[in-house]
Design a protein around this motif. Structure first.
Motif, mmCIF file in Angstrom:
data_model
loop_
_atom_site.group_PDB
_atom_site.id
_atom_site.type_symbol
_atom_site.label_atom_id
_atom_site.label_comp_id
_atom_site.label_asym_id
_atom_site.label_seq_id
_atom_site.Cartn_x
_atom_site.Cartn_y
_atom_site.Cartn_z
ATOM 1 N N GLY A 152 3.622 -6.925 -2.611
ATOM 2 C CA GLY A 152 3.491 -7.651 -1.359
ATOM 3 C C GLY A 152 2.690 -6.880 -0.334
ATOM 4 N N ALA A 155 -0.947 -6.994 -1.368
ATOM 5 C CA ALA A 155 -1.554 -8.320 -1.225
ATOM 6 C C ALA A 155 -1.941 -8.628 0.213
ATOM 7 C CB ALA A 155 -0.592 -9.383 -1.743
ATOM 8 N N THR A 156 -1.244 -8.008 1.173
ATOM 9 C CA THR A 156 -1.503 -8.315 2.582
ATOM 10 C C THR A 156 -2.499 -7.366 3.225
ATOM 11 O OG1 THR A 156 0.390 -6.955 3.253
ATOM 12 C CG2 THR A 156 0.785 -9.310 2.880
ATOM 13 N N GLY A 157 -2.952 -6.356 2.500
ATOM 14 C CA GLY A 157 -3.873 -5.383 3.075
ATOM 15 C C GLY A 157 -5.140 -5.238 2.273
ATOM 16 N N ASN A 185 -3.881 -8.335 -8.364
ATOM 17 C CA ASN A 185 -3.266 -7.435 -7.384
ATOM 18 C C ASN A 185 -3.532 -5.998 -7.814
ATOM 19 O OD1 ASN A 185 -1.502 -6.139 -5.541
ATOM 20 N ND2 ASN A 185 -0.243 -7.983 -5.450
#
Length: 219
Positions: A152, A155-157, A185
């Motif tokens: 997670g 995935a957000t950076g 990922n």
């Protein structure tokens, strides 16, 4: 939790002395069968806590040795919350020191607890390409929860993520990690227990950097 390496020699000497005192208490007239009674138990726990506290200030390799010796002498120590917390801190210091040794031309940083997202360690190249490292010091295999956390964060950076732990992944965690990798990922996992696992640690860091198109002179 901040990661750092200390050269506090006074703490190192105190750790050795504390360990010697602890051993003397065990060898002297306090048999293990009596440790559950009254003042003897209190003295035993006090010495245990002293060794743990001194390990927090000692250089990481010496601290690791002291905690390993303590866990062998005193099996109850592994269930002590202070022992668990200090073991995690020492593990973070060890991995930080090893990454610094493996990649002298890179910037190896502990982010601390500031910022919207907390990373235990960030490894950055001179070209300002970076990955984050999430550390787990556990007493049982790494669950899928830890893998989900790292995937997670990745995935957000814009950084790849490396999960480093002293225990292997569970079967469910391995499946989740593979699925995340197959979906694009940029994450990886390494079981690092000591310097014998450092080749795998090095390869994992370089692999994540190469996924961003960065070769390395270390490779």
């Amino acid at each position: 939790m901040a990661v750092f390496v200390t050269n506090n020699q006074a703490g190192s000497v105190a750790l050795v002395l504390g360990g010697i005192v602890f051993l003397l208490i065990l060898i002297s007239g306090n048999p293990l069968l009596s440790l559950g009674h009254g003042d003897t138990q209190m003295r035993f726990v006090t010495r245990r806590r002293r060794v743990i506290q001194e390990a927090e200030e000692a250089p990481p390799r010496e601290a690791r040795s002291a905690l390993e010796a303590l866990s062998m002498i005193d099996p109850r120590a592994s269930r002590d919350t202070a022992f668990i917390r200090t073991s995690g801190l020492v593990y973070e210091r060890l991995v930080y020191a090893e990454l610094t040794r493996l990649f002298p031309e890179f910037s190896v940083m502990s982010q601390g607890i500031d910022g919207p997202v907390h990373f235990d360690i960030i490894v950055a190249t001179p070209e300002r390409r970076a990955i984050f490292v999430e550390l787990k010091s556990l007493q049982s295999p790494v669950s899928s929860i830890a893998v989900h956390q790292v995937t997670g964060m990745a995935a957000t950076g814009v950084m790849g993520g490396l999960l480093v732990a002293n225990q292997p992944l569970t079967r469910a965690a391995r499946i989740l990690l593979r699925q995340a990798q197959e979906s694009g990922n940029n994450v990886s996992f390494v079981q690092w227990r000591d310097e014998n696992d450092s080749d795998a640690l090095k390869d994992a860091v370089l692999g994540l950097l190469r996924a961003f198109g960065h070769g390395s002179s270390n490779g």
